[in-house]
Design a protein around this motif. Structure first.
Motif, PDB file in Angstrom:
ATOM      1  N   CYS A 124     -18.951  26.535  -7.937  1.00 14.62           N
ATOM      2  CA  CYS A 124     -19.864  26.552  -8.814  1.00 14.62           C
ATOM      3  C   CYS A 124     -21.297  26.405  -7.943  1.00 14.62           C
ATOM      4  O   CYS A 124     -22.299  25.840  -8.785  1.00 14.62           O
ATOM      5  CB  CYS A 124     -19.769  25.516  -9.672  1.00 14.62           C
ATOM      6  N   ALA A 125     -21.444  27.088  -7.089  1.00  8.17           N
ATOM      7  CA  ALA A 125     -22.649  26.978  -6.544  1.00  8.17           C
ATOM      8  C   ALA A 125     -23.795  27.889  -6.945  1.00  8.17           C
ATOM      9  O   ALA A 125     -23.059  29.145  -7.529  1.00  8.17           O
ATOM     10  CB  ALA A 125     -22.498  27.063  -4.773  1.00  8.17           C
ATOM     11  N   ALA A 126     -24.938  27.942  -6.647  1.00  9.82           N
ATOM     12  CA  ALA A 126     -25.813  28.970  -7.052  1.00  9.82           C
ATOM     13  C   ALA A 126     -25.660  30.245  -6.099  1.00  9.82           C
ATOM     14  O   ALA A 126     -25.037  29.977  -5.013  1.00  9.82           O
ATOM     15  CB  ALA A 126     -27.374  28.648  -7.029  1.00  9.82           C
ATOM     16  N   GLU A 127     -26.037  31.320  -6.464  1.00 12.28           N
ATOM     17  CA  GLU A 127     -26.234  32.484  -5.436  1.00 12.28           C
ATOM     18  C   GLU A 127     -27.089  32.024  -4.365  1.00 12.28           C
ATOM     19  O   GLU A 127     -28.019  31.458  -4.585  1.00 12.28           O
ATOM     20  CB  GLU A 127     -26.425  33.968  -6.328  1.00 12.28           C
TER      21      GLU A 127
ATOM     22  N   GLU B 298     -21.344  32.362  -8.800  1.00  2.87           N
ATOM     23  CA  GLU B 298     -20.378  32.046  -7.721  1.00  2.87           C
ATOM     24  C   GLU B 298     -20.890  32.964  -6.799  1.00  2.87           C
ATOM     25  O   GLU B 298     -21.589  33.682  -6.548  1.00  2.87           O
ATOM     26  CB  GLU B 298     -19.037  32.371  -8.212  1.00  2.87           C
ATOM     27  N   LEU B 299     -20.157  32.745  -5.339  1.00  2.73           N
ATOM     28  CA  LEU B 299     -20.450  33.474  -4.042  1.00  2.73           C
ATOM     29  C   LEU B 299     -20.170  34.888  -4.508  1.00  2.73           C
ATOM     30  O   LEU B 299     -19.180  35.266  -5.031  1.00  2.73           O
ATOM     31  CB  LEU B 299     -19.461  33.150  -3.050  1.00  2.73           C
ATOM     32  N   PRO B 300     -20.810  36.030  -3.955  1.00  2.09           N
ATOM     33  CA  PRO B 300     -20.588  37.312  -4.550  1.00  2.09           C
ATOM     34  C   PRO B 300     -19.350  37.795  -3.941  1.00  2.09           C
ATOM     35  O   PRO B 300     -19.039  37.453  -2.531  1.00  2.09           O
ATOM     36  CB  PRO B 300     -21.856  38.015  -3.656  1.00  2.09           C
ATOM     37  N   PRO B 301     -18.593  38.437  -4.688  1.00  2.00           N
ATOM     38  CA  PRO B 301     -16.852  38.666  -4.247  1.00  2.00           C
ATOM     39  C   PRO B 301     -16.833  39.761  -3.055  1.00  2.00           C
ATOM     40  O   PRO B 301     -16.214  39.558  -2.244  1.00  2.00           O
ATOM     41  CB  PRO B 301     -16.701  39.339  -5.597  1.00  2.00           C
ATOM     42  N   ASP B 302     -18.023  40.749  -3.067  1.00  2.00           N
ATOM     43  CA  ASP B 302     -18.021  41.623  -1.944  1.00  2.00           C
ATOM     44  C   ASP B 302     -18.413  40.667  -0.615  1.00  2.00           C
ATOM     45  O   ASP B 302     -18.058  41.260   0.287  1.00  2.00           O
ATOM     46  CB  ASP B 302     -19.045  42.801  -2.273  1.00  2.00           C
TER      47      ASP B 302
END
Length: 448
Positions: free
Chosen positions: A7-10, A141-145
């Motif tokens: 649940c972190a910020a980008e 959430e963290l960018p999936p790519d």
């Protein structure tokens, strides 16, 4: 498990610190000042030259104590710009991270970066590090790519449990934090260190970790499971494979789209329903339900203190009276030092604004004082988490060109290498641990 927290910020850079004068050196002109304001400029506080000289002397002393080589072919790190010392004088450990992101000091490879951070923290190097300027925490959430660049095709950054680890369980009586102040029993399981691990083992280890979480949550045929946030997608797939009925929640629509695509690839779309919620901590108006099992992966440590009570009460509200929740989080051990806490502020500044590792006692206290829940078991997998970070770091180092092609600039790439190395160093120093807490409603404690 990357605390990295779900649940972190980008990723975002810190704002310029109030009252600072800044200047730009030639080596920084290629850095995007809008994207990375505190990296693209060098702070110049009052008495800057004098303070930089003091910072340089303190840093040299710490490196000598840590037996780090600074010059020659065998150098552990090389200082390319004196701007490092201005940053250390102004921002301490945050400045040290800023300087690495700016390319002002380097190491021969990522393994040496782990060595440098471990050694400096071990010596107690603790330059004065300011609080991170307050930011609004986004629900991303963290960018999936980005995750794919170090976790393979899976969209989960969850760490692993390796097959060579041997579990040992002991029952302990611990003090309760409710008003009556009684003790209660907790089954504490510890895994021995993994052996003979290579990069190819990471994928299987991630699946095995999800299986452990599903085991702890007692997931079986017909179990109604909530997985939150989306970083727990592997646990959702495992639960679906056990014929459970799964809801997966996320506040990040982009991440959820990637998760949905992965569920198609994993053949789990019929059993796993993905739901978008308007905020990282959905209240009763945003999400209702009663679940036999809840699996929450790497969320607690990323929430600011003020939100942790809301998080715990959300778990309590959604967990059925006879259900089990598993909260997997990274915790600080008794060995966590002031130097290590200062170093973590670099992660707060650039990635997770609310990051603050709780202790296991803090987690028990949170549940006892603010909910009707109780942790009845906990599984410690810190050595396996450390090995997962090492493999993820290595995997990411081998995909730097792909990261560049995906649009991640050099500062971003160095940031991701730095966070892997710092967290690996803290796990290797036994200052951090990964713990999965099995949590039930308090009235169930006599039934276990």
């Amino acid at each position: 498990m990357v605390t990295l927290a779900a649940c972190a910020a980008e990723v975002r850079p810190p704002a310029v610190y109030p009252g600072e004068r800044l200047y730009v050196e030639d080596h920084l002109r290629a850095i995007d000042a809008e994207a990375w304001p505190s990296v693209a400029t060098v702070p110049q506080p009052r008495f800057a030259s004098w303070r930089a000289q003091r910072a340089e002397a303190a840093f040299a002393k710490a490196c000598a104590a840590a037996e780090l080589v600074l010059e020659g072919a065998d150098a552990d790190l090389t200082v390319a710009h004196d701007a490092l010392f201005h940053r250390l004088a102004a921002h301490g450990w945050i400045g040290f991270a800023e300087s690495y992101l700016a390319g002002e000091w380097t190491t021969p490879d990522s393994a040496h970066l782990v060595k440098v951070l471990s050694a400096l923290i071990a010596t107690g190097y603790a330059p004065n590090t300011p609080d991170v300027p307050r930011q609004d925490v986004a629900g991303g959430e963290l960018p999936p790519d980005l995750v794919r660049l170090y976790a393979g095709d899976r969209v989960s950054h969850q760490g692993g449990v390796y097959s060579t680890g041997v579990p040992t369980t002991v029952r302990h009586a611990i003090e309760a934090h409710e008003k009556r102040g009684k003790t209660h029993f907790v089954d504490i399981t510890t895994l021995s260190e993994p052996t003979a691990v290579d990069r190819e083992d990471l994928a299987d280890a991630q699946v095995r970790a999800a299986q452990w979480l599903a085991d702890a949550a007692q997931v079986g045929p017909g179990t109604h499971v909530l997985v939150y946030p989306a970083s727990g997608v592997q646990a959702a797939v495992v639960s679906a494979g056990r014929r459970g009925v799964v809801d997966l929640l996320s506040a990040d629509a982009e991440a959820l789209r990637d998760v949905a695509e992965y569920l198609v690839f994993a053949g789990a779309t019929d059993a796993v329903a993905c739901h978008i919620v308007p905020q990282p901590l959905p209240g009763p108006k945003h999400w209702r339900g009663h679940y036999d099992a809840i699996i929450s992966v790497e969320a607690l440590e990323s929430f600011p203190q003020a939100d942790r009570v809301r998080y715990a009460r959300m778990i309590e509200r959604l967990l059925d009276g006879d259900g089990t929740a598993v909260i997997q989080t990274t915790v600080a051990t008794e060995s966590m030092s002031p130097a290590a806490r200062g170093a973590v502020r670099g992660l707060q500044a650039f990635i997770w604004p609310g990051l603050d590792y709780p202790s296991t006692q803090d987690v028990h206290k949170l549940l006892d004082k603010h909910t009707g829940l109780r942790a009845v078991a906990q599984t410690h997998t810190g050595s396996h988490y450390r090995e997962s970070l090492a493999q993820q770091r290595s995997f990411f180092a081998g995909h730097l060109r792909e990261a560049a092609a995906a649009g991640y600039d050099p500062v971003y790439r160095r940031l991701w290498m730095y966070q892997f190395a710092l967290r690996e160093a803290l796990f290797a120093s036994n200052m951090l641990d990964s713990v999965a807490f099995s949590v039930v409603h308090r009235h169930r404690r006599g039934r276990r």
